[in-house]
Design a protein around this motif. Structure first.
Motif, PDB file in Angstrom:
ATOM      1  N   VAL A  52     -22.294 -10.506  47.655  1.00  0.00           N
ATOM      2  CA  VAL A  52     -21.613 -10.540  47.365  1.00  0.00           C
ATOM      3  C   VAL A  52     -21.066 -10.098  46.205  1.00  0.00           C
ATOM      4  CG1 VAL A  52     -20.287 -13.269  47.509  1.00  0.00           C
ATOM      5  CG2 VAL A  52     -21.395 -12.219  45.236  1.00  0.00           C
ATOM      6  N   ARG A 109     -16.884 -13.811  22.496  1.00  0.00           N
ATOM      7  CA  ARG A 109     -18.015 -14.463  23.442  1.00  0.00           C
ATOM      8  C   ARG A 109     -17.673 -14.754  24.482  1.00  0.00           C
ATOM      9  NH1 ARG A 109     -23.971 -15.587  21.560  1.00  0.00           N
ATOM     10  NH2 ARG A 109     -24.803 -15.218  23.680  1.00  0.00           N
ATOM     11  N   ARG A 117     -17.782  -9.991  33.499  1.00  0.00           N
ATOM     12  CA  ARG A 117     -17.472 -10.686  34.993  1.00  0.00           C
ATOM     13  C   ARG A 117     -16.787 -10.083  35.926  1.00  0.00           C
ATOM     14  NH1 ARG A 117     -22.008 -12.849  32.638  1.00  0.00           N
ATOM     15  NH2 ARG A 117     -23.639 -13.212  34.039  1.00  0.00           N
TER      16      ARG A 117
ATOM     17  N   SER B  62     -29.083 -12.051  37.089  1.00  0.00           N
ATOM     18  CA  SER B  62     -26.956 -12.380  37.488  1.00  0.00           C
ATOM     19  C   SER B  62     -26.982 -12.874  36.040  1.00  0.00           C
ATOM     20  CB  SER B  62     -26.643 -13.710  37.815  1.00  0.00           C
ATOM     21  OG  SER B  62     -27.501 -14.414  38.191  1.00  0.00           O
ATOM     22  N   HIS B  63     -27.497 -12.688  35.077  1.00  0.00           N
ATOM     23  CA  HIS B  63     -27.618 -14.069  34.178  1.00  0.00           C
ATOM     24  C   HIS B  63     -27.003 -15.365  33.871  1.00  0.00           C
ATOM     25  CE1 HIS B  63     -30.054 -12.159  30.907  1.00  0.00           C
ATOM     26  NE2 HIS B  63     -29.992 -11.176  31.503  1.00  0.00           N
ATOM     27  N   THR B  64     -26.717 -15.175  34.408  1.00  0.00           N
ATOM     28  CA  THR B  64     -26.298 -16.730  35.041  1.00  0.00           C
ATOM     29  C   THR B  64     -26.887 -18.242  35.600  1.00  0.00           C
ATOM     30  OG1 THR B  64     -25.554 -16.426  37.283  1.00  0.00           O
ATOM     31  CG2 THR B  64     -23.764 -15.723  35.948  1.00  0.00           C
ATOM     32  N   ASP B  85     -24.986 -26.011  28.103  1.00  0.00           N
ATOM     33  CA  ASP B  85     -23.624 -25.095  28.044  1.00  0.00           C
ATOM     34  C   ASP B  85     -24.474 -24.851  27.417  1.00  0.00           C
ATOM     35  OD1 ASP B  85     -21.317 -24.058  28.134  1.00  0.00           O
ATOM     36  OD2 ASP B  85     -21.057 -24.418  25.934  1.00  0.00           O
ATOM     37  N   ASN B  86     -24.850 -25.676  25.470  1.00  0.00           N
ATOM     38  CA  ASN B  86     -25.349 -25.197  24.782  1.00  0.00           C
ATOM     39  C   ASN B  86     -26.787 -24.422  24.562  1.00  0.00           C
ATOM     40  OD1 ASN B  86     -23.734 -25.581  22.281  1.00  0.00           O
ATOM     41  ND2 ASN B  86     -24.051 -27.644  22.663  1.00  0.00           N
ATOM     42  N   TYR B  89     -26.052 -21.493  26.580  1.00  0.00           N
ATOM     43  CA  TYR B  89     -25.238 -20.058  25.839  1.00  0.00           C
ATOM     44  C   TYR B  89     -26.292 -19.678  24.472  1.00  0.00           C
ATOM     45  CZ  TYR B  89     -21.767 -18.411  21.930  1.00  0.00           C
ATOM     46  OH  TYR B  89     -21.278 -18.126  21.147  1.00  0.00           O
ATOM     47  N   SER B  92     -28.426 -16.899  26.451  1.00  0.00           N
ATOM     48  CA  SER B  92     -27.074 -15.772  26.810  1.00  0.00           C
ATOM     49  C   SER B  92     -27.213 -15.991  28.179  1.00  0.00           C
ATOM     50  CB  SER B  92     -27.708 -14.465  26.668  1.00  0.00           C
ATOM     51  OG  SER B  92     -27.170 -14.048  25.313  1.00  0.00           O
ATOM     52  N   TYR B  93     -27.161 -17.291  28.906  1.00  0.00           N
ATOM     53  CA  TYR B  93     -26.505 -17.325  30.399  1.00  0.00           C
ATOM     54  C   TYR B  93     -25.204 -17.724  30.486  1.00  0.00           C
ATOM     55  CZ  TYR B  93     -30.763 -16.116  32.202  1.00  0.00           C
ATOM     56  OH  TYR B  93     -32.585 -15.509  32.614  1.00  0.00           O
ATOM     57  N   LEU B  94     -24.707 -17.745  31.468  1.00  0.00           N
ATOM     58  CA  LEU B  94     -23.464 -18.448  31.908  1.00  0.00           C
ATOM     59  C   LEU B  94     -23.326 -18.868  33.205  1.00  0.00           C
ATOM     60  CD1 LEU B  94     -20.740 -17.840  30.696  1.00  0.00           C
ATOM     61  CD2 LEU B  94     -19.971 -16.584  33.175  1.00  0.00           C
ATOM     62  N   ILE B  96     -21.850 -21.309  35.914  1.00  0.00           N
ATOM     63  CA  ILE B  96     -21.425 -21.402  36.675  1.00  0.00           C
ATOM     64  C   ILE B  96     -20.524 -22.920  37.152  1.00  0.00           C
ATOM     65  CG2 ILE B  96     -20.236 -20.865  38.951  1.00  0.00           C
ATOM     66  CD1 ILE B  96     -21.491 -17.681  38.361  1.00  0.00           C
ATOM     67  N   LEU B  97     -19.646 -23.646  36.304  1.00  0.00           N
ATOM     68  CA  LEU B  97     -20.525 -25.235  37.055  1.00  0.00           C
ATOM     69  C   LEU B  97     -19.355 -25.612  38.349  1.00  0.00           C
ATOM     70  CD1 LEU B  97     -20.609 -28.201  35.724  1.00  0.00           C
ATOM     71  CD2 LEU B  97     -17.869 -27.969  34.402  1.00  0.00           C
ATOM     72  N   LEU B 114     -23.049 -21.023  45.434  1.00  0.00           N
ATOM     73  CA  LEU B 114     -23.614 -20.594  44.082  1.00  0.00           C
ATOM     74  C   LEU B 114     -25.015 -19.027  44.396  1.00  0.00           C
ATOM     75  CD1 LEU B 114     -23.419 -23.467  42.414  1.00  0.00           C
ATOM     76  CD2 LEU B 114     -22.642 -21.657  41.673  1.00  0.00           C
ATOM     77  N   ARG B 117     -23.527 -15.890  45.080  1.00  0.00           N
ATOM     78  CA  ARG B 117     -23.368 -15.355  43.599  1.00  0.00           C
ATOM     79  C   ARG B 117     -24.718 -14.689  42.349  1.00  0.00           C
ATOM     80  NH1 ARG B 117     -18.998 -17.067  44.868  1.00  0.00           N
ATOM     81  NH2 ARG B 117     -16.538 -15.268  43.669  1.00  0.00           N
ATOM     82  N   HIS B 118     -26.297 -15.249  43.617  1.00  0.00           N
ATOM     83  CA  HIS B 118     -27.394 -15.401  42.881  1.00  0.00           C
ATOM     84  C   HIS B 118     -27.449 -15.511  41.312  1.00  0.00           C
ATOM     85  CE1 HIS B 118     -27.005 -11.563  46.192  1.00  0.00           C
ATOM     86  NE2 HIS B 118     -27.879 -11.905  45.944  1.00  0.00           N
TER      87      HIS B 118
END
Lengths: 347, 347
Positions: A52, A109, A117, B62-64, B85-86, B89, B92-94, B96-97, B114, B117-118
């Motif tokens: 994707v 941020r 993204r 992907s940093h996710t 989340d904390n 954060y 520096s990762y996001l 994806i919930l 998921l 989206r790697h």
DNA sequence: TCCCGAAGTTCGATTTAAATG
DNA sequence: GCATTTAAATCGAACTTCGGG
């Protein structure tokens, strides 16, 4: 990882043909069913899944929508998230949820992260928002459809709110019709968007029935970054109100959490709710049904509000794709009185 | 959109040099400060932001991290999400919930989304999980670090749980030490992972102090896909328990929601809590502090559990990057007794 | 001209190998 | 480990163009 080239060599055709067949692109109409079948079989045999991310690089479509919530620990926002999630799910969009903890730097941020993204749309859940966000700048620059829940913003950003004025009127009307005349009020924090219209609803209803509002019995929640602080503050303000005169027979709280705080304070002072004092909240968060006594309150159609915002954004996405202009919508949803156990006719 | 090539032509260098400078790559050592400065200035002037998606295509990063929660409307999972989340954060990762609504097909579809989206790691919040998920297959195949909260899984998936047995023991010990001897129990649903160890803790403590558990006073919550059903079921079971004999002086509920249901049932039957019957819950969800009476309960360190799971996954990500092997960890967190108003010495 | 398929370019950034002073 | 910079290949898919039957 199996790529489109693997499928190509496995099936004996070129990558281009595989792409055309698998995406059912316009050109696919010329391709004989036999070829299609062989390609599809090869793809399945190899367990091919298109990347994707590579796809995005060309198509510019991420199929994601950013959802920013001011504070997830606020029970208020949960049904909204459900509504958003459902709407996006059915449209095959993935929400990317970020929690900004009511902090300005986190907002900035996270907004950058979302824009980086390439989310196709943006929903802001302003459930308890004190920081001065500036969606407008970043968003209009990027030309990305956006909606906000719980605030009204001018410009290209759609908004969804409950009709606060009508809700407050509903609440006071309920207490009034139960015979209450000496009513205490806990208003919202000064800087919260909902505070003013709710008070306007109260004043206008009071005027219409010639109910006197005693300014001795009106207090304001302080500004606070923590949505759950309403509970404690509701408690404190109620303790203070109980020291004032005249004694009230009903209390209208700004929200459900402050109503819980009020109930706790009343019980602590030996006043039974609702026998000796009625309490009404606003929002209808999940715990309202659970507590003893269960809370009479004004329900916000939270899930519908989430779905509505998601719908607006998705429409915006379509409009952008088709290069149409789309005016932003500003919806006000109808609140509903939910009568439970915490209110009763005046003694 | 401004690309690296724009920065290149603006600064007078090539795209390669720009990339090297902006990423501070090893080769940047040889680049004279003057060049670096010019490139950085040009980037800033143009407002250049690297396209994270194009970047991913090469770097595979992907940093996710994907976060799957069985049901977000469960207040139990909110602090866990905060913890996750904390932790992410700060790294520096996001996150994806995705919310799977306790549905198998949603689980599968979302897991695919998921993986497509790697995401570099996966956290499953099994807060109220009845569907038979099969993380193992998909995940071990993709060799992606994963952790689960609220269940123990063998294999390469890390797990974080509260020590249910210790928690249950703590709860019963509290009631016992208050002098209660005739205690009713609402056990969890048969198929929920927590149910068995909690009961084991109860039985073991009872045996150690020779407390008799009357099987007449033990009932089970039914299996249900809705986490909030415990409230109603706690209510129903308590009504049933009240018809049985002997009459109990304390009730230990499976979780806080069923405890609320129990309190409501007791009050409805005219029994004051805690005067005539003590009630203890489990979890310490947000409403427990708010209710009247506030709920004595066993606190799970939810936020820490979320952070711990996130930590495990991030360690796993690092390990994968450095091609190290990393054993999965299985952590049991200590619960804590929180004494509030719903328990009191036996009459 | 119609049908079918492939070669080549593009998206934006990273990275390797190589060229040049 | 000359120092400095860059052309070209690469990642995976999509799309445009082109050629052969």
């Amino acid at each position: 990882m199996v790529t489109i080239r693997d499928v190509a060599s496995e099936s004996g055709f070129s990558a281009a043909t595989v792409s055309i067949v698998l995406n059912n692109a316009p050109l696919a109409r010329y391709i004989p069913p036999a070829t299609k079948a062989r390609i599809q079989k090869a793809a399945k045999r190899l367990g091919y899944r298109p990347n994707v991310i590579a796809r995005f690089l060309r198509s510019k479509r991420s199929h994601t929508v950013g959802v920013m919530v001011s504070d997830v620990t606020d029970p208020f926002c949960i049904p909204i998230l459900r509504g958003i999630d459902n709407a996006l799910y059915h449209a095959s969009y993935l929400p990317i949820l970020v929690d900004i903890h009511n902090q300005r730097d986190r907002f900035e941020r996270h907004l950058e992260m979302l824009l980086d993204r390439h989310v196709e749309g943006l929903i802001m859940v302003a459930n308890w928002l004190f920081v001065d966000i500036n969606l407008l700048g970043d968003i209009e620059k990027h030309n990305i459809p956006a909606a906000i829940i719980g605030r009204e913003l001018k410009g290209s950003i759609s908004s969804v709110m409950v009709d606060n004025e009508a809700g407050a009127r509903l609440a006071l009307e309920h207490l009034y019709s139960l015979g209450h005349r000496r009513i205490a009020f806990i208003r919202g924090p000064k800087t919260l968007a909902d505070t003013v219209p709710r008070w306007r609803g109260i004043v206008s209803f009071a005027r219409s029935v010639k109910l006197r509002i005693d300014s001795n019995l009106v207090m304001d929640l302080p500004n606070s970054l923590d949505p759950n602080s309403s509970f404690e503050n509701g408690y404190r303000l109620t303790v203070a109100l109980l020291k004032r005169r005249p004694r009230f027979t009903a209390l209208m709280a700004f929200d459900d959490l402050s109503a819980f705080g009020a109930i706790r304070a009343l019980e602590k002072q030996g006043l039974n709710v609702p026998q000796e004092c009625s309490v009404i909240g606003f929002d209808d968060i999940a715990p309202s049904m659970l507590s003893v006594p269960s809370l009479t309150t004004i329900r916000q159609p939270l899930q519908a509000m989430g779905a509505s915002a998601a719908g607006s954004v998705l429409e915006g996405v379509d409009a952008v794709l088709e290069k149409r202009e789309l005016a932003s919508t500003h919806r006000k949803m109808a609140p509903e009185l939910v009568v439970r156990e915490s209110t009763r006719p005046a003694p």
